[in-house]
Design a protein around this motif. Structure first.
Motif, PDB file in Angstrom:
ATOM      1  N   ALA A   1       0.841  -1.191   0.000  1.00 16.98           N
ATOM      2  CA  ALA A   1       0.000   0.000   0.000  1.00 16.98           C
ATOM      3  C   ALA A   1       0.875   1.240   0.000  1.00 16.98           C
ATOM      4  N   ASP A   2       0.275   2.360  -0.383  1.00 15.98           N
ATOM      5  CA  ASP A   2       0.925   3.658  -0.383  1.00 15.98           C
ATOM      6  C   ASP A   2       0.713   4.298   0.988  1.00 15.98           C
ATOM      7  N   ALA A   3       1.796   4.636   1.660  1.00 17.38           N
ATOM      8  CA  ALA A   3       1.701   5.210   3.005  1.00 17.38           C
ATOM      9  C   ALA A   3       0.932   6.517   3.030  1.00 17.38           C
ATOM     10  N   ARG A   4       0.826   7.179   1.893  1.00 16.44           N
ATOM     11  CA  ARG A   4       0.110   8.454   1.827  1.00 16.44           C
ATOM     12  C   ARG A   4      -1.396   8.273   1.703  1.00 16.44           C
ATOM     13  N   ARG A   5      -1.830   7.041   1.410  1.00 20.36           N
ATOM     14  CA  ARG A   5      -3.260   6.740   1.260  1.00 20.36           C
ATOM     15  C   ARG A   5      -3.515   5.348   1.813  1.00 20.36           C
TER      16      ARG A   5
ATOM     17  N   TRP B   1      20.457  15.172  -3.111  1.00 17.63           N
ATOM     18  CA  TRP B   1      20.962  14.547  -4.338  1.00 17.63           C
ATOM     19  C   TRP B   1      20.442  13.124  -4.488  1.00 17.63           C
ATOM     20  N   SER B   2      20.380  12.385  -3.373  1.00 13.89           N
ATOM     21  CA  SER B   2      20.009  10.968  -3.440  1.00 13.89           C
ATOM     22  C   SER B   2      18.518  10.725  -3.244  1.00 13.89           C
ATOM     23  N   GLY B   3      17.785  11.756  -2.803  1.00  5.53           N
ATOM     24  CA  GLY B   3      16.362  11.581  -2.545  1.00  5.53           C
ATOM     25  C   GLY B   3      16.030  11.324  -1.091  1.00  5.53           C
ATOM     26  N   LEU B   4      17.012  11.487  -0.201  1.00  6.09           N
ATOM     27  CA  LEU B   4      16.780  11.299   1.233  1.00  6.09           C
ATOM     28  C   LEU B   4      16.535  12.659   1.880  1.00  6.09           C
ATOM     29  N   ARG B   5      15.393  12.836   2.514  1.00  5.78           N
ATOM     30  CA  ARG B   5      15.112  14.095   3.206  1.00  5.78           C
ATOM     31  C   ARG B   5      15.760  14.100   4.587  1.00  5.78           C
ATOM     32  N   VAL B   6      16.191  15.271   5.013  1.00  5.99           N
ATOM     33  CA  VAL B   6      16.758  15.438   6.349  1.00  5.99           C
ATOM     34  C   VAL B   6      15.890  16.449   7.083  1.00  5.99           C
ATOM     35  N   PHE B   7      15.355  16.054   8.242  1.00 12.82           N
ATOM     36  CA  PHE B   7      14.397  16.880   8.969  1.00 12.82           C
ATOM     37  C   PHE B   7      15.060  17.577  10.157  1.00 12.82           C
ATOM     38  N   ASP B   8      14.486  18.733  10.524  1.00  9.23           N
ATOM     39  CA  ASP B   8      15.017  19.485  11.660  1.00  9.23           C
ATOM     40  C   ASP B   8      14.347  19.039  12.963  1.00  9.23           C
TER      41      ASP B   8
ATOM     42  N   ILE C   1       9.800   8.545   1.728  1.00  7.75           N
ATOM     43  CA  ILE C   1       8.440   8.668   1.200  1.00  7.75           C
ATOM     44  C   ILE C   1       8.281  10.021   0.503  1.00  7.75           C
ATOM     45  N   PRO C   2       7.676  10.056  -0.689  1.00 11.59           N
ATOM     46  CA  PRO C   2       7.582  11.314  -1.448  1.00 11.59           C
ATOM     47  C   PRO C   2       6.950  12.472  -0.686  1.00 11.59           C
ATOM     48  N   ASP C   3       5.902  12.213   0.086  1.00 13.57           N
ATOM     49  CA  ASP C   3       5.287  13.265   0.905  1.00 13.57           C
ATOM     50  C   ASP C   3       5.209  12.761   2.337  1.00 13.57           C
TER      51      ASP C   3
END
Length: 210
Positions: free
Chosen positions: A104-108, A170-177, A128-130
């Motif tokens: 399943a898609d984690a966004r839905r 660059w790699s698609g990994l988000r870094v959160f604050d 995850i994209p969003d």
């Protein structure tokens, strides 16, 4: 699909993910072992009985299976992932009487509001994209009185933190604050919010009021 997500969808990585890849990467990034993470996950989710548990981005199912073994009575754990190779590995290596796996898609998420007593996502929101939409979905399916726990990336307000965000981008990994997830949990009405940082990872948990 970015480089990071393409990598996670390869059968080769699924075969070695929990045996070598994840333990090594997580230890370097957080200074913590997988066994410590699993014990803390059980404590953060307060698992001790016939609870219904949802594990988002479960990968090959090692965490999901471990959590299922801490349940009793009618309790069970459901692992959700978008990667077919990861789910195939989960069904082969981590089947059990209290565990099931679903693509399943984690966004839905395909679950009704308040379906689960505990919801978690360990080491995947940055892929995850969003991720914020996925987090809102996790809270939506969490029952009143239930617990949510996440582990995700963390970047400090420093030259190293800024560099990690650039490399991650660059790699698609988000870094959160520090603020993203505690503030989102609070905005969604969650309480008992706890955040702990270990090197490049943050562990955040909260409760949905009864």
């Amino acid at each position: 699909m970015n480089l990071a997500r393409r990598t996670m969808n390869t059968p080769a990585l699924a075969a070695i993910y929990e045996k070598a890849w994840r333990p090594a990467v997580f230890y370097l990034a957080s200074g913590r072992t997988m066994s410590a993470d699993r014990r803390d996950a059980v404590a953060a989710l307060r698992l001790d009985g016939a609870q219904k548990v949802l594990d988002i981005a479960c990968g090959p199912g090692n965490f999901t299976h471990y959590l299922s073994e801490r349940l009793s009575g009618s309790g069970y754990a459901v692992g959700v992932d978008y990667s077919e190779p990861m789910l195939a590995r989960a069904r082969t290596d981590n089947a059990g009487p209290r565990v099931a796996y679903l693509r399943a898609d984690a966004r839905r998420l395909p679950f009704a509001d308040g379906s689960f007593d505990a919801v978690c996502c360990f080491g995947a929101l940055y892929l995850i994209p969003d991720p914020l939409a996925a987090t809102r979905e996790m809270v939506r399916v969490l029952a009143p009185g239930g617990r949510i726990a996440i582990t995700t990336s963390h970047g400090t307000d420093s030259p190293f933190g800024h560099a990690s965000r650039i490399v991650g981008g660059w790699s698609g990994l988000r870094v959160f604050d520090d603020d993203t997830f505690p503030e989102l949990f609070a905005a969604l009405g969650l309480v008992d919010i706890d955040q702990r940082v270990h090197r490049m990872f943050q562990y955040v948990s909260a409760t949905r009021p009864a």
